[in-house]
Design a protein around this motif. Structure first.
Motif, PDB file in Angstrom:
ATOM      1  N   LYS A  36       0.827  -1.209   0.000  1.00 33.13           N
ATOM      2  CA  LYS A  36       0.000   0.000   0.000  1.00 33.13           C
ATOM      3  C   LYS A  36       0.857   1.253   0.000  1.00 33.13           C
ATOM      4  O   LYS A  36       0.347   2.362  -0.099  1.00 33.13           O
ATOM      5  CB  LYS A  36      -0.886   0.031   1.260  1.00 33.13           C
ATOM      6  N   ASP A  38       4.334   2.187  -1.688  1.00 28.30           N
ATOM      7  CA  ASP A  38       5.538   1.966  -2.480  1.00 28.30           C
ATOM      8  C   ASP A  38       5.702   3.162  -3.414  1.00 28.30           C
ATOM      9  O   ASP A  38       4.892   4.084  -3.393  1.00 28.30           O
ATOM     10  CB  ASP A  38       5.415   0.649  -3.260  1.00 28.30           C
ATOM     11  N   THR A  41       2.806   4.460  -5.484  1.00 31.64           N
ATOM     12  CA  THR A  41       1.622   5.020  -4.825  1.00 31.64           C
ATOM     13  C   THR A  41       1.418   6.487  -5.207  1.00 31.64           C
ATOM     14  O   THR A  41       0.290   6.937  -5.396  1.00 31.64           O
ATOM     15  CB  THR A  41       1.755   4.900  -3.291  1.00 31.64           C
ATOM     16  N   THR A  63      -2.443   1.402  -8.495  1.00 33.16           N
ATOM     17  CA  THR A  63      -1.477   1.840  -7.488  1.00 33.16           C
ATOM     18  C   THR A  63      -2.153   2.264  -6.182  1.00 33.16           C
ATOM     19  O   THR A  63      -1.531   2.923  -5.365  1.00 33.16           O
ATOM     20  CB  THR A  63      -0.641   3.024  -8.033  1.00 33.16           C
ATOM     21  N   GLY A  65      -3.209   0.398  -3.748  1.00 33.00           N
ATOM     22  CA  GLY A  65      -2.973  -0.474  -2.597  1.00 33.00           C
ATOM     23  C   GLY A  65      -4.161  -1.354  -2.247  1.00 33.00           C
ATOM     24  O   GLY A  65      -4.099  -2.148  -1.311  1.00 33.00           O
ATOM     25  N   ILE A 197       0.094  -2.727  -9.291  1.00 33.49           N
ATOM     26  CA  ILE A 197       1.497  -2.732  -9.718  1.00 33.49           C
ATOM     27  C   ILE A 197       2.294  -1.942  -8.689  1.00 33.49           C
ATOM     28  O   ILE A 197       1.985  -0.771  -8.433  1.00 33.49           O
ATOM     29  CB  ILE A 197       1.684  -2.120 -11.129  1.00 33.49           C
ATOM     30  N   ASP A 198       3.267  -2.583  -8.084  1.00 35.13           N
ATOM     31  CA  ASP A 198       4.118  -1.927  -7.106  1.00 35.13           C
ATOM     32  C   ASP A 198       5.484  -1.618  -7.698  1.00 35.13           C
ATOM     33  O   ASP A 198       6.019  -2.421  -8.474  1.00 35.13           O
ATOM     34  CB  ASP A 198       4.348  -2.850  -5.888  1.00 35.13           C
TER      35      ASP A 198
HETATM   36 CA   LIG Z   1       0.934  -0.508  -4.337  1.00 34.95          CA
END
Ligand SMILES: [Ca+2]
Ligand SMILES: [Ca+2]
Length: 202
Positions: A36, A38, A41, A63, A65, A197-198
């Motif tokens: 949540k 990164d 975000t 993005t 989270g 996607i992180d």
């Molecule tokens: Ca994320």
């Protein structure tokens, strides 16, 4: 199931939770669970080419989270229009960051589970950089570097479930470009349900 694919000296690892065990926790053997908080975000997301499906969430859902609670939750995933061949979107971090990992997550009980995309990066300094290359324009010809081909497609027809893919030691970039492809052409339902996607900074 874990597969290793070596391309451009970068290792792409992916994990698959079959329908029988996939759940909202997105826990994998090797790929870390979604984050949540990164570098993605706060990144700005821009659609470059292709159309999101009418049932898809907004691009920002990639993005936020948040994760789908069930295996077939269109509104909690981002996916390109049914029958289309996919599309492209860009992430902008505002300045160059050192990226340790790009991790992508998807979940669908059937053909919209697997992932297939090319990941490109740019630091923004190349004078010939085209930030919005449409399909038909090779990003590598206009200032982008091909980082990895991410494919979780299996050769034995095991489609449904939850996937986590991780590209490591990505490098220093301000922009990432995701060139996302349909994963099968048997019907109109081959565009992946991307849940998150992180981007993990170093
Ligand atoms: Ca994320
Ligand atoms: Ca999400």
């Amino acid at each position: 199931m874990v597969k290793l694919l070596l391309l451009c000296l970068l290792v792409v690892v992916f994990d698959h939770n079959p329908n029988s065990t996939a759940n909202r926790e997105f826990k994998f053997k090797n790929v870390p669970s979604p984050s949540k908080d990164d570098a993605a975000t706060q990144a700005k997301l821009t659609l470059i080419d292709g159309d999101l499906d009418g049932g898809s969430a907004e691009l920002a859902a990639l993005t936020d989270g948040r994760l789908p609670a069930d295996e077939d939750e269109p509104g909690s995933n981002v996916y390109f229009r049914a029958g289309s061949s996919g599309g492209r979107f860009r992430m902008d971090f505002g300045s160059v960051i050192n990226i340790a990992q790009v991790n992508s997550y998807s979940w669908h009980p059937n053909s919209r589970g697997p992932q297939l995309y090319k990941l490109y990066g740019a630091d923004g300094t190349d004078p010939k950089l085209n930030l919005d290359p449409k399909r038909g324009v090779d990003p590598a010809s206009c200032g982008w570097k091909l980082i990895a081909l991410v494919s979780t497609i299996s050769d034995h027809g095991e489609n449904g479930g939850q996937y986590g893919a991780s590209v490591s030691d990505v490098g220093k970039y301000r922009y990432l470009l995701f060139d996302v492809y349909v994963t099968e052409l048997y019907d109109n339902w081959g565009n992946t349900f991307y849940s998150e996607i992180d981007v993990i900074g170093k």
